[in-house]
Design a protein around this motif. Structure first.
Motif, PDB file in Angstrom:
ATOM      1  N   ASN A 155     -11.981   5.323  -3.602  1.00  0.00           N
ATOM      2  CA  ASN A 155     -12.858   4.143  -3.596  1.00  0.00           C
ATOM      3  C   ASN A 155     -13.061   3.530  -4.968  1.00  0.00           C
ATOM      4  O   ASN A 155     -13.965   2.701  -5.148  1.00  0.00           O
ATOM      5  CB  ASN A 155     -14.218   4.435  -2.963  1.00  0.00           C
ATOM      6  CG  ASN A 155     -14.234   4.106  -1.468  1.00  0.00           C
ATOM      7  OD1 ASN A 155     -13.454   3.269  -1.008  1.00  0.00           O
ATOM      8  ND2 ASN A 155     -15.102   4.773  -0.730  1.00  0.00           N
ATOM      9  N   GLN A 193       0.847  -1.198   0.000  1.00  0.00           N
ATOM     10  CA  GLN A 193       0.000   0.000   0.000  1.00  0.00           C
ATOM     11  C   GLN A 193       0.879   1.245   0.000  1.00  0.00           C
ATOM     12  O   GLN A 193       1.963   1.255   0.583  1.00  0.00           O
ATOM     13  CB  GLN A 193      -0.904  -0.024   1.238  1.00  0.00           C
ATOM     14  CG  GLN A 193      -1.959   1.064   1.268  1.00  0.00           C
ATOM     15  CD  GLN A 193      -2.949   0.861   2.399  1.00  0.00           C
ATOM     16  OE1 GLN A 193      -3.622  -0.155   2.455  1.00  0.00           O
ATOM     17  NE2 GLN A 193      -3.022   1.823   3.300  1.00  0.00           N
ATOM     18  N   TYR A 234     -14.590  -3.707 -12.598  1.00  0.00           N
ATOM     19  CA  TYR A 234     -14.747  -2.719 -11.530  1.00  0.00           C
ATOM     20  C   TYR A 234     -15.666  -3.263 -10.442  1.00  0.00           C
ATOM     21  O   TYR A 234     -16.703  -3.857 -10.721  1.00  0.00           O
ATOM     22  CB  TYR A 234     -15.252  -1.399 -12.100  1.00  0.00           C
ATOM     23  CG  TYR A 234     -14.219  -0.721 -12.969  1.00  0.00           C
ATOM     24  CD1 TYR A 234     -13.160  -0.029 -12.400  1.00  0.00           C
ATOM     25  CD2 TYR A 234     -14.270  -0.854 -14.359  1.00  0.00           C
ATOM     26  CE1 TYR A 234     -12.185   0.549 -13.196  1.00  0.00           C
ATOM     27  CE2 TYR A 234     -13.291  -0.259 -15.160  1.00  0.00           C
ATOM     28  CZ  TYR A 234     -12.255   0.435 -14.573  1.00  0.00           C
ATOM     29  OH  TYR A 234     -11.272   0.987 -15.355  1.00  0.00           O
ATOM     30  N   LYS A 245     -12.277   0.748  -7.269  1.00  0.00           N
ATOM     31  CA  LYS A 245     -11.745  -0.582  -6.992  1.00  0.00           C
ATOM     32  C   LYS A 245     -11.891  -1.461  -8.224  1.00  0.00           C
ATOM     33  O   LYS A 245     -12.900  -1.386  -8.934  1.00  0.00           O
ATOM     34  CB  LYS A 245     -12.505  -1.237  -5.826  1.00  0.00           C
ATOM     35  CG  LYS A 245     -12.577  -0.401  -4.564  1.00  0.00           C
ATOM     36  CD  LYS A 245     -13.445  -1.071  -3.517  1.00  0.00           C
ATOM     37  CE  LYS A 245     -13.553  -0.221  -2.254  1.00  0.00           C
ATOM     38  NZ  LYS A 245     -14.401  -0.884  -1.223  1.00  0.00           N
ATOM     39  N   CYS A 246     -10.902  -2.317  -8.472  1.00  0.00           N
ATOM     40  CA  CYS A 246     -11.026  -3.239  -9.596  1.00  0.00           C
ATOM     41  C   CYS A 246     -10.295  -4.547  -9.319  1.00  0.00           C
ATOM     42  O   CYS A 246      -9.314  -4.578  -8.562  1.00  0.00           O
ATOM     43  CB  CYS A 246     -10.519  -2.620 -10.895  1.00  0.00           C
ATOM     44  SG  CYS A 246      -8.724  -2.494 -11.024  1.00  0.00           S
ATOM     45  N   TYR A 267      -6.188  -7.410  -6.956  1.00  0.00           N
ATOM     46  CA  TYR A 267      -7.138  -6.366  -6.577  1.00  0.00           C
ATOM     47  C   TYR A 267      -6.382  -5.053  -6.414  1.00  0.00           C
ATOM     48  O   TYR A 267      -5.298  -5.017  -5.821  1.00  0.00           O
ATOM     49  CB  TYR A 267      -7.820  -6.760  -5.270  1.00  0.00           C
ATOM     50  CG  TYR A 267      -8.684  -5.693  -4.655  1.00  0.00           C
ATOM     51  CD1 TYR A 267      -9.954  -5.415  -5.167  1.00  0.00           C
ATOM     52  CD2 TYR A 267      -8.250  -4.968  -3.548  1.00  0.00           C
ATOM     53  CE1 TYR A 267     -10.760  -4.446  -4.588  1.00  0.00           C
ATOM     54  CE2 TYR A 267      -9.054  -4.007  -2.951  1.00  0.00           C
ATOM     55  CZ  TYR A 267     -10.303  -3.744  -3.483  1.00  0.00           C
ATOM     56  OH  TYR A 267     -11.096  -2.787  -2.913  1.00  0.00           O
ATOM     57  N   GLU A 276      -7.003  -0.836  -5.388  1.00  0.00           N
ATOM     58  CA  GLU A 276      -7.949   0.103  -4.780  1.00  0.00           C
ATOM     59  C   GLU A 276      -7.308   1.473  -4.651  1.00  0.00           C
ATOM     60  O   GLU A 276      -6.163   1.602  -4.217  1.00  0.00           O
ATOM     61  CB  GLU A 276      -8.366  -0.417  -3.402  1.00  0.00           C
ATOM     62  CG  GLU A 276      -9.315   0.487  -2.640  1.00  0.00           C
ATOM     63  CD  GLU A 276      -9.671  -0.093  -1.274  1.00  0.00           C
ATOM     64  OE1 GLU A 276      -9.974  -1.292  -1.210  1.00  0.00           O
ATOM     65  OE2 GLU A 276      -9.598   0.644  -0.270  1.00  0.00           O
TER      66      GLU A 276
END
Length: 338
Positions: free
Chosen positions: A294, A213, A336, A296-297, A288, A290
């Motif tokens: 918000n 992250q 998505y 997100k895919c 994933y 993000e």
């Protein structure tokens, strides 16, 4: 937006079973109910429950349904990777060449035990080799297959390549993405007729799985395919870092994943071979991504014949049996998440 996502993949390879069989397994896995396990916190217990359902299926190459080694043994590699989204730190555990019906569960137990401090001040192991259940024996179709080719294994080239290619030899993976924690587990029985003791990418954190992250952007990556090349490329970690380094580029996530894989492949001597025995990139990547806003895919990229995966949230589930289009060397995409 849903606060929880479950991502499951059944490997990148050459799956010959009908897609509906995998779809049913996917639904059964994500609906599995975690058993009461005082040893595990909730997310880890859920990981164990989903992984056990998948590892018990003859559709997958792990646990008792693993591809057999040349000596007739069952040897699985597995890893558990837990990422704390608050502290930005991770903990991990790996079990290598482990004979087990549920290798991810064994790895999860080892992960919990290593969190406990030793009275002697000794460092708890991050990876262990050969934690073996000697009561498990090869049986069923894989035993018949092994017995058929056993006389030829002293000269491995005598084994028909088309027959070998029809046997699933890939990795399975599960990621649980929550608001504060991401828990990932991968396991595999490795390649068919492998050398005993051979370690695949599922036993190497950074190769088979990784999570990171940066500035609120989160990347969780799972890899499958040719384990030796995935290890050389440190593929999951490489893709994670490439996504985060280019987080403000405005490009599609799946394009960045493909770029990372191709760039990494240029830096190693690939060991996977095509039909003409020439080196080729033979991998599958899903994961994933993000963003702080918000967005997100779930993304995928693969150069293998097929790649099977799906994701689920409280609002929606999607399953994909992706096939490599004819005359193409790779395919990619993203979905998505709501």
């Amino acid at each position: 937006m849903s606060d929880k996502l479950t991502l499951v993949h059944f490997g990148a390879g050459n799956h010959t079973d009908p897609p509906d069989k995998f779809r049913r397994l996917f639904r059964r896995a994500i609906r599995s109910t975690p058993a009461s396990r005082p040893l595990f916190e909730s997310q880890l217990a859920e990981l164990v429950s989903i992984s056990q359902t998948i590892e018990e299926s003859p559709l997958t190459n792990t646990g008792l349904t693993s591809s057999v080694a040349r000596d007739g043994s069952i040897q699985c590699d597995s890893s558990v990777f837990v990422y704390n989204r608050t502290t930005l730190k991770h903990t991990q555990s790996s079990l290598l060449a482990n004979t087990s019906a549920h290798p991810t569960t064994d790895c999860a137990i080892q992960y919990v035990l290593q969190q406990n401090q030793n009275d002697l001040g000794l460092t708890a192991p991050v990876a262990l080799v050969g934690k073996t259940d000697r009561t498990l024996e090869l049986n069923g179709p894989m035993k018949q297959f092994y017995d058929k080719f056993k006389p030829a294994l002293c000269k491995i080239d005598a084994v028909d390549r088309k027959t070998v290619a029809s046997i699933v030899s890939d990795t399975i993976g599960v990621s649980l993405v929550g608001r504060t924690t991401v828990t990932t587990g991968v396991s595999s029985g490795g390649s068919l007729f492998k050398r005993p003791g051979r370690i695949g990418c599922s036993g190497v954190v950074g190769a088979g799985c990784y999570t990171a992250q940066q500035e609120g952007f989160l990347a969780n990556v799972l890899c499958s395919g040719n384990g030796e090349d995935i290890i050389q490329m440190d593929l999951a970690r490489t893709v994670c870092r490439h996504l985060l380094s280019n987080r403000h580029s405005g490009r599609m996530t799946c394009d960045l994943v493909a770029e990372a894989a191709y760039t990494a492949a240029e830096e190693v001597e690939l060991r996977a071979l095509d039909e003409n025995y020439k080196p080729r990139l033979y991998v599958g990547v899903c994961g994933y991504f993000e963003a702080p806003d918000n967005l997100k895919c779930v993304f995928y990229f693969h150069t293998t014949e097929t790649f099977v995966f799906g994701y689920s949230t409280s609002l929606k589930s999607e399953f994909l049996f992706s096939k490599l289009p004819k005359a193409q060397t790779a395919t990619k995409g993203q979905m998505y998440v709501k």
